[in-house]
Design an enzyme around this catalytic site. Structure first.
Site, PDB file in Angstrom:
ATOM      1  N   THR A 136      48.493  -1.620  43.777  1.00 46.03           N
ATOM      2  CA  THR A 136      48.040  -0.241  43.658  1.00 46.03           C
ATOM      3  C   THR A 136      49.190   0.753  43.768  1.00 46.03           C
ATOM      4  OG1 THR A 136      46.736   1.425  44.828  1.00 46.03           O
ATOM      5  CG2 THR A 136      47.537  -0.378  46.160  1.00 46.03           C
ATOM      6  N   ASP A 137      48.993   1.946  43.205  1.00 42.35           N
ATOM      7  CA  ASP A 137      50.005   3.009  43.364  1.00 42.35           C
ATOM      8  C   ASP A 137      50.018   3.570  44.789  1.00 42.35           C
ATOM      9  OD1 ASP A 137      47.582   4.379  43.260  1.00 42.35           O
ATOM     10  OD2 ASP A 137      48.165   5.741  41.649  1.00 42.35           O
ATOM     11  N   GLU A 138      48.967   3.257  45.570  1.00 42.16           N
ATOM     12  CA  GLU A 138      48.895   3.842  46.926  1.00 42.16           C
ATOM     13  C   GLU A 138      50.018   3.344  47.830  1.00 42.16           C
ATOM     14  OE1 GLU A 138      45.141   4.149  48.830  1.00 42.16           O
ATOM     15  OE2 GLU A 138      44.070   4.504  46.961  1.00 42.16           O
ATOM     16  N   TYR A 163      44.484   0.364  54.297  1.00 45.54           N
ATOM     17  CA  TYR A 163      44.356  -0.323  52.997  1.00 45.54           C
ATOM     18  C   TYR A 163      45.712  -0.404  52.298  1.00 45.54           C
ATOM     19  CZ  TYR A 163      43.760  -0.695  47.936  1.00 45.54           C
ATOM     20  OH  TYR A 163      43.908  -1.046  46.608  1.00 45.54           O
ATOM     21  N   LYS A 167      48.119  -3.603  51.312  1.00 42.09           N
ATOM     22  CA  LYS A 167      48.550  -3.929  49.941  1.00 42.09           C
ATOM     23  C   LYS A 167      50.082  -3.936  49.856  1.00 42.09           C
ATOM     24  CE  LYS A 167      46.389  -4.534  46.688  1.00 42.09           C
ATOM     25  NZ  LYS A 167      45.728  -5.742  46.111  1.00 42.09           N
TER      26      LYS A 167
HETATM   27  P1  NAD Z   1      36.482  -4.635  44.464  1.00 41.55           P
HETATM   28  O1  NAD Z   1      36.332  -4.294  45.899  1.00 41.55           O
HETATM   29  O2  NAD Z   1      35.521  -4.087  43.470  1.00 41.55           O
HETATM   30  O3  NAD Z   1      36.445  -6.232  44.293  1.00 41.55           O
HETATM   31  C1  NAD Z   1      37.100  -7.103  45.169  1.00 41.55           C
HETATM   32  C2  NAD Z   1      36.582  -8.506  44.901  1.00 41.55           C
HETATM   33  O4  NAD Z   1      37.298  -9.402  45.771  1.00 41.55           O
HETATM   34  C3  NAD Z   1      35.094  -8.695  45.204  1.00 41.55           C
HETATM   35  O5  NAD Z   1      34.481  -9.436  44.176  1.00 41.55           O
HETATM   36  C4  NAD Z   1      35.085  -9.462  46.516  1.00 41.55           C
HETATM   37  O6  NAD Z   1      33.949 -10.293  46.676  1.00 41.55           O
HETATM   38  C5  NAD Z   1      36.361 -10.275  46.377  1.00 41.55           C
HETATM   39  N1  NAD Z   1      36.898 -10.680  47.684  1.00 41.55           N
HETATM   40  C6  NAD Z   1      37.093  -9.900  48.782  1.00 41.55           C
HETATM   41  N2  NAD Z   1      37.560 -10.652  49.802  1.00 41.55           N
HETATM   42  C7  NAD Z   1      37.681 -11.916  49.331  1.00 41.55           C
HETATM   43  C8  NAD Z   1      38.117 -13.143  49.908  1.00 41.55           C
HETATM   44  N3  NAD Z   1      38.517 -13.192  51.179  1.00 41.55           N
HETATM   45  N4  NAD Z   1      38.116 -14.255  49.144  1.00 41.55           N
HETATM   46  C9  NAD Z   1      37.689 -14.210  47.849  1.00 41.55           C
HETATM   47  N5  NAD Z   1      37.257 -13.076  47.259  1.00 41.55           N
HETATM   48  C10 NAD Z   1      37.253 -11.948  47.988  1.00 41.55           C
HETATM   49  O7  NAD Z   1      37.979  -4.252  44.089  1.00 41.55           O
HETATM   50  P2  NAD Z   1      38.573  -3.669  42.735  1.00 41.55           P
HETATM   51  O8  NAD Z   1      38.451  -2.199  42.729  1.00 41.55           O
HETATM   52  O9  NAD Z   1      38.051  -4.469  41.615  1.00 41.55           O
HETATM   53  O10 NAD Z   1      40.120  -4.013  42.961  1.00 41.55           O
HETATM   54  C11 NAD Z   1      40.654  -5.267  42.584  1.00 41.55           C
HETATM   55  C12 NAD Z   1      42.131  -5.299  42.902  1.00 41.55           C
HETATM   56  O11 NAD Z   1      42.800  -4.260  42.205  1.00 41.55           O
HETATM   57  C13 NAD Z   1      42.451  -5.093  44.378  1.00 41.55           C
HETATM   58  O12 NAD Z   1      43.505  -5.941  44.721  1.00 41.55           O
HETATM   59  C14 NAD Z   1      42.868  -3.639  44.461  1.00 41.55           C
HETATM   60  O13 NAD Z   1      43.790  -3.441  45.511  1.00 41.55           O
HETATM   61  C15 NAD Z   1      43.531  -3.446  43.110  1.00 41.55           C
HETATM   62  N6  NAD Z   1      43.499  -2.082  42.557  1.00 41.55           N
HETATM   63  C16 NAD Z   1      42.332  -1.396  42.481  1.00 41.55           C
HETATM   64  C17 NAD Z   1      42.323  -0.134  41.879  1.00 41.55           C
HETATM   65  C18 NAD Z   1      41.050   0.667  41.738  1.00 41.55           C
HETATM   66  O14 NAD Z   1      41.108   1.806  41.295  1.00 41.55           O
HETATM   67  N7  NAD Z   1      39.887   0.125  42.036  1.00 41.55           N
HETATM   68  C19 NAD Z   1      43.518   0.413  41.391  1.00 41.55           C
HETATM   69  C20 NAD Z   1      44.695  -0.335  41.514  1.00 41.55           C
HETATM   70  C21 NAD Z   1      44.670  -1.588  42.082  1.00 41.55           C
HETATM   71  O1  DAU Z   2      45.058   4.646  43.423  1.00 44.05           O
HETATM   72  C1  DAU Z   2      44.497   3.372  43.334  1.00 44.05           C
HETATM   73  C2  DAU Z   2      43.413   3.212  44.367  1.00 44.05           C
HETATM   74  O2  DAU Z   2      42.308   3.983  43.932  1.00 44.05           O
HETATM   75  C3  DAU Z   2      42.994   1.762  44.587  1.00 44.05           C
HETATM   76  O3  DAU Z   2      44.084   1.047  45.097  1.00 44.05           O
HETATM   77  C4  DAU Z   2      41.820   1.676  45.555  1.00 44.05           C
HETATM   78  O4  DAU Z   2      41.380   0.332  45.660  1.00 44.05           O
HETATM   79  C5  DAU Z   2      40.695   2.525  45.010  1.00 44.05           C
HETATM   80  O5  DAU Z   2      39.625   2.530  45.919  1.00 44.05           O
HETATM   81  C6  DAU Z   2      41.175   3.960  44.757  1.00 44.05           C
HETATM   82  O6  DAU Z   2      41.466   4.623  46.012  1.00 44.05           O
HETATM   83  P1  DAU Z   2      41.073   6.162  46.272  1.00 44.05           P
HETATM   84  O7  DAU Z   2      40.971   6.381  47.724  1.00 44.05           O
HETATM   85  O8  DAU Z   2      41.933   7.067  45.485  1.00 44.05           O
HETATM   86  O9  DAU Z   2      39.604   6.182  45.568  1.00 44.05           O
HETATM   87  P2  DAU Z   2      38.197   6.795  46.021  1.00 44.05           P
HETATM   88  O10 DAU Z   2      37.276   6.649  44.844  1.00 44.05           O
HETATM   89  O11 DAU Z   2      37.757   6.292  47.340  1.00 44.05           O
HETATM   90  O12 DAU Z   2      38.535   8.333  46.191  1.00 44.05           O
HETATM   91  C7  DAU Z   2      39.069   9.103  45.115  1.00 44.05           C
HETATM   92  C8  DAU Z   2      39.309  10.514  45.639  1.00 44.05           C
HETATM   93  O13 DAU Z   2      38.050  11.143  45.884  1.00 44.05           O
HETATM   94  C9  DAU Z   2      40.068  10.557  46.954  1.00 44.05           C
HETATM   95  O14 DAU Z   2      40.930  11.691  46.960  1.00 44.05           O
HETATM   96  C10 DAU Z   2      38.967  10.741  48.008  1.00 44.05           C
HETATM   97  C11 DAU Z   2      37.918  11.548  47.257  1.00 44.05           C
HETATM   98  N1  DAU Z   2      36.496  11.294  47.649  1.00 44.05           N
HETATM   99  C12 DAU Z   2      36.064  10.011  47.711  1.00 44.05           C
HETATM  100  C13 DAU Z   2      34.755   9.707  48.053  1.00 44.05           C
HETATM  101  C14 DAU Z   2      34.283   8.298  48.137  1.00 44.05           C
HETATM  102  C15 DAU Z   2      35.644  12.362  47.889  1.00 44.05           C
HETATM  103  O15 DAU Z   2      36.048  13.545  47.802  1.00 44.05           O
HETATM  104  N2  DAU Z   2      34.347  12.078  48.215  1.00 44.05           N
HETATM  105  C16 DAU Z   2      33.860  10.802  48.329  1.00 44.05           C
HETATM  106  O16 DAU Z   2      32.657  10.624  48.676  1.00 44.05           O
END
Ligand code: NAD
Ligand code: DAU
Length: 361
Positions: A136-138, A163, A167
């Protein structure tokens, strides 16, 4: 036929990736999806690929060393794409330990198992084996409002939430394996994804869900935090292209110069939903900006994320294909047309989570 081991393939990005890969490669590849099915894992996301002979689901925990080693022993794995993680920042603030367990120790287990299976007696690795760690970019921390500042692959890590710290730790482990053993891996650091199958704890599906239910739309702090949004299928494509064309041992940032303030996202969703709903639909009457509710800010809330995707574009030729205005409409329409999916994932435990997280806000 090349065999992929995908971890976390029942989650949001993992399931979109598997669906994308079968659409692209059909019967040319085999995918083994390893997922323990936490609250975020949902096999409904994969109903289009269920039943394929070249797709297998294995319910296993990535921290379970024996189970993971067995999968490598029983299958000649060529590619690992490692998505499995705890992914929600707010949950990490309440319960950090499971993030360390899954994201750090789970990644260590995956690295060890792949190394054991792929390493030759002379310490080199079997030809063609590759591990892609999805990150992630975080990990880079937070940018201020200076529009010329971006995250580059060279930006020092500065994670703030449990988180992102977990990561960052997992990225460091992958880097250590590459540096120490020349373990064949890549890391991708991607910005915020949006699209179908995202669990409604994340901003976009949460706002769509609440808006359709006539519930308050919680905006943290002043609503001016910025995220850089990427359509999930573009991320899936980037991962595939990095494995196909990327240089081993390299990190690639993935994002698309699509910065939006949170409040802008919330208003866009309201506007599009109002266009989608028939005038006769009773939900339309209450679905307006009055639902927006400013609530207590997230602890340690990162102000702005913005990826510089220059390297992946220059070296690999990847660029996002989906314009935000099209992607967000497609996404909203998907949630609108799949309300049954939403009902299934929001019942039970998630209701309790929502009560707990938002009752004091
Ligand atoms: P998600 O939470 O939707 O899915 C995570 C999946 O991992 C689920 O299916 C869960 O059951 C599985 N999991 C969790 N713990 C596990 C374990 N111990 N063993 C096996 N499986 C397990 O997450 P996502 O949003 O799809 O993110 C996927 C990956 O991409 C993560 O590594 C996250 O850090 C990264 N990522 C997410 C975003 C985003 O915007 N969502 C952006 C950049 C990177
Ligand atoms: O940048 C990549 C990341 O993006 C991933 O690594 C994470 O897995 C993914 O969850 C996401 O993280 P964020 O914290 O940016 O996403 P989230 O959707 O939780 O929140 C997006 C923005 O919106 C953040 O600034 C918080 C705000 N927010 C979020 C929720 C859930 C609100 O204002 N209200 C809300 O109820």
């Amino acid at each position: 036929m090349r065999t992929y081991l995908v971890t976390g393939g029942a989650g949001f990005i993992g399931s979109n990736y598997i669906n994308y890969m079968f659409k692209k490669y059909d019967n040319e590849i085999r995918i083994i999806n390893v997922d323990v099915l936490t609250y975020a894992g949902n096999l409904e996301n994969l109903k289009d690929v269920e039943g394929r002979e070249n797709y297998t689901f294995i319910k296993a925990d990535i921290c379970d060393r024996d189970a993971i080693n067995r999968i490598f022993e029983e299958n000649d794995i060529d590619r690992v794409v490692h998505f499995a993680a705890e992914s929600h920042v707010d949950r990490s603030i309440v319960n950090p330990e499971v993030f360390v367990q899954t994201n750090v120790l789970g990644t260590a287990t995956m690295l060890n198992a792949a190394k054991k299976a792929w390493e030759l007696p002379d310490g080199t690795f079997k030809e063609g084996k590759k591990f892609l760690h999805v990150s992630t970019d975080e990990v880079y921390g937070s940018l201020d409002d200076d529009p010329t500042a971006f995250f580059y692959e060279t930006t020092p890590y500065s994670p703030h939430s449990p988180y992102s710290a977990s990561k960052a730790s997992s990225d460091m482990l992958v880097k250590a394996y590459m540096d120490t053993y020349r373990f064949p891996a890549n890391i991708t650091n991607c910005s915020n994804n949006y699209g179908p199958f995202q669990f409604p704890e994340k901003l976009i599906p949460l706002i769509i869900h609440n808006a359709l239910e006539g519930k308050k739309l919680p905006v943290y702090g002043d609503g001016k935090n910025v995220r850089d949004w990427l359509y999930v299928e573009d991320h899936a494509k980037a991962i595939d292209m990095v494995q196909e064309k990327g240089r081993l041992f390299e990190t690639y940032n993935v994002g698309g110069h699509n910065e939006k303030q949170n409040i802008e996202i919330v208003k866009t969703i309201i506007d599009i939903l109002r266009e989608e709903l028939d005038d006769s639909d009773p939900r339309k009457e209450h679905l307006n900006y009055d639902l927006i509710t400013y609530v207590a800010d997230r602890k340690g809330h990162d102000r702005r994320y913005a990826i510089a995707p220059d390297k992946i574009k220059a070296e690999i030729g990847w660029e996002p294909e989906t314009m935000f205005k099209d992607g967000i409409r497609k996404t909203i329409k998907w949630y609108f047309d799949n309300q049954e999916w939403m009902e299934h994932v929001t019942s039970g435990d998630y209701e309790k989570y929502y009560e707990k997280m938002y009752s004091n806000r």
